[in-house]
Design a protein around this motif. Structure first.
Motif, PDB file in Angstrom:
ATOM      1  N   LYS A  34       0.792  -1.236   0.000  1.00 38.47           N
ATOM      2  CA  LYS A  34       0.000   0.000   0.000  1.00 38.47           C
ATOM      3  C   LYS A  34       0.820   1.281   0.000  1.00 38.47           C
ATOM      4  O   LYS A  34       1.864   1.355   0.650  1.00 38.47           O
ATOM      5  N   TRP A  75       0.637   4.764   1.525  1.00 45.10           N
ATOM      6  CA  TRP A  75      -0.050   5.469   2.614  1.00 45.10           C
ATOM      7  C   TRP A  75       0.956   6.416   3.244  1.00 45.10           C
ATOM      8  O   TRP A  75       1.784   5.992   4.051  1.00 45.10           O
ATOM      9  N   SER A  90       4.697   1.195  -4.035  1.00 44.93           N
ATOM     10  CA  SER A  90       3.496   0.359  -3.893  1.00 44.93           C
ATOM     11  C   SER A  90       3.323  -0.476  -5.162  1.00 44.93           C
ATOM     12  O   SER A  90       3.894  -0.159  -6.202  1.00 44.93           O
ATOM     13  N   SER A 133     -11.303   7.792  -7.394  1.00 44.85           N
ATOM     14  CA  SER A 133     -10.347   8.851  -7.746  1.00 44.85           C
ATOM     15  C   SER A 133      -9.261   8.277  -8.654  1.00 44.85           C
ATOM     16  O   SER A 133      -8.764   8.969  -9.534  1.00 44.85           O
ATOM     17  N   GLY A 161      -3.109  14.290  -9.809  1.00 43.10           N
ATOM     18  CA  GLY A 161      -4.509  14.401  -9.397  1.00 43.10           C
ATOM     19  C   GLY A 161      -4.784  13.519  -8.189  1.00 43.10           C
ATOM     20  O   GLY A 161      -5.332  13.944  -7.182  1.00 43.10           O
ATOM     21  N   SER A 162      -4.379  12.268  -8.269  1.00 45.46           N
ATOM     22  CA  SER A 162      -4.522  11.313  -7.155  1.00 45.46           C
ATOM     23  C   SER A 162      -3.418  10.266  -7.311  1.00 45.46           C
ATOM     24  O   SER A 162      -3.288   9.649  -8.376  1.00 45.46           O
ATOM     25  N   GLY A 163      -2.640  10.093  -6.256  1.00 44.30           N
ATOM     26  CA  GLY A 163      -1.456   9.241  -6.335  1.00 44.30           C
ATOM     27  C   GLY A 163      -1.720   7.870  -6.937  1.00 44.30           C
ATOM     28  O   GLY A 163      -1.078   7.459  -7.922  1.00 44.30           O
ATOM     29  N   ARG A 219      -1.223   4.248 -11.193  1.00 37.87           N
ATOM     30  CA  ARG A 219      -1.085   2.799 -11.408  1.00 37.87           C
ATOM     31  C   ARG A 219      -2.200   2.259 -12.306  1.00 37.87           C
ATOM     32  O   ARG A 219      -2.131   1.112 -12.738  1.00 37.87           O
ATOM     33  N   ASP A 266      -8.979  -1.455   1.496  1.00 38.31           N
ATOM     34  CA  ASP A 266      -8.586  -0.084   1.192  1.00 38.31           C
ATOM     35  C   ASP A 266      -8.797   0.719   2.462  1.00 38.31           C
ATOM     36  O   ASP A 266      -9.059   0.151   3.498  1.00 38.31           O
TER      37      ASP A 266
END
Ligand code: DP6
Length: 351
Positions: free
Chosen positions: A30, A32, A44, A120, A158-160, A164, A309
């Motif tokens: 993960k 985080w 990750s 997201s 925008g969103s980590g 992926r 999650d």
């Protein structure tokens, strides 16, 4: 470092609509905790899903004052539009034409909105792909590889976890010596020749234990790691976990894989419990399901396991082989009852 992604100054814009689709993903090791400019505190790795996707159409009206309107399943979402506007302003150096028009963005998820499946990730993934399509019509085509890499780079801002979602299979984001070419700036596919066959056909059934707003947003959650006394140790452990992960992906050792993936999920939740303020994101149903999975494994030896999650829902993972029918029957008979409305999203990994 980011100079390779700086946008071309020569462009010709025109009004145009593009559409793209992007799947969601589920992390096994993960992410985080992060630093400035969306740099992850640790590497990750995730599986890209197949059915859970966001479909987005982006209408660009050239040479009008910059503004963004967003519609989610036909309903106007003002908060989301504000977020996208801020995001577009933030990435202007990479797409110099981006503020030279007005946008109407229509987006739809193939999974329930409140399911806690990372919208997201697929959402920003689809937006970045649309932006790259526009970029190529305004500034000239680039190779598919370059385009995907830049889309991954842009979606990360925008969103980590979105970065992926641009690729299929097992995907790594964050620099690690264990994966050649890995980067903090974009994601890369984990080399297919290093993946045992058993991992190429895998199920992910998401049990919707608790539908509704999450009690902690990812942004707040990552921020909690800044003051968590165990944060450094956790980042180190995630880096170390790439060593056994790499071995297991090659050998197909399911027992070690299960142990590692469940440990990662529980660690994520433990981190939140040890934060200030503390959060317990599991619900009664989450714990009941976990205990039943462990009992089932003890009794049958079959490879059913879980990941989580930042929420109460449980991702049930199991290979698509001879044991899958027995596992599916067990899920239907024993685990579905712990969901709020018999909610389950049946997905598979996309290779
Ligand atoms: C628990 O990518 O949603 O799903 O970068 O702030 O948008 P932001 O966070 P986000 O965080 C996802 C965290 C996670 C683990 C993971 O996907 O690796």
């Amino acid at each position: 470092m980011t100079t390779q992604f700086i946008g071309k100054e020569n462009f010709t814009i025109h009004t145009q609509t593009v559409t793209e689709s992007c799947p969601s993903n589920i992390a096994l090791i993960k992410y985080w905790g992060k630093y400035a400019d969306q740099i992850p505190a640790n590497p990750s790795i995730s599986y890209t899903l197949n059915h859970c996707k966001t479909n987005t159409s982006m209408e660009f009206i050239a040479n009008e004052p910059f503004s963004v309107q967003t519609l989610l399943s036909g309903n106007e979402e003002v908060k989301f539009a504000e977020k996208i506007e801020k995001y577009f302003r933030n990435i202007e150096q990479y797409l110099p034409w981006i503020l030279k028009g007005r946008y109407i963005i229509r987006t739809e998820n193939t999974f329930p909105h409140s399911s806690g499946i990372a919208s997201s990730a697929s959402g920003f993934g689809a937006i970045a792909k649309c932006l790259m399509k526009l970029d190529e019509t305004f500034t000239g085509e680039i190779s598919k590889e370059e385009s995907l890499r830049k889309a991954s780079f842009l979606s990360r801002l925008g969103s980590g976890s979105a970065c992926r979602s641009l690729y299929n299979g097992l995907i790594v984001w964050g620099e690690t010596d264990e994966v050649e070419g890995s980067s903090d700036l974009f994601a890369v596919p984990y080399p297919e020749t290093e993946i045992h066959e058993i991992f190429k056909n895998f199920n992910d059934w998401v049990l919707l234990i608790h539908e509704g707003q999450k009690s902690v947003s990812s942004t707040v959650g990552h921020g909690l790691m800044n003051t968590n006394p165990y944060a450094e140790r956790r980042f180190q452990e995630a880096r170390e976990n790439f060593v056994p992960m790499k071995e297991v992906l090659k050998s197909g050792d399911m027992e070690r894989f299960i142990k590692l993936v469940e440990h990662e999920a529980l660690t994520l939740h433990a981190m939140m419990m040890m934060s200030d303020p503390a959060f317990i994101l599991m619900k009664t149903g989450t714990l009941e399901v976990i205990n039943k999975i462990w009992d089932f494994r003890r009794e049958t030896g079959l490879p059913l396991f879980f990941t989580l999650d930042a929420g109460a829902n449980v991702h049930l993972l199991f290979p698509g082989n001879d044991s899958e029918d027995q596992i599916k029957a067990f899920i239907e008979a024993e685990l579905l009852q712990h969901t709020q409305k018999n909610g389950v999203v049946k997905d598979v990994m996309r290779f």
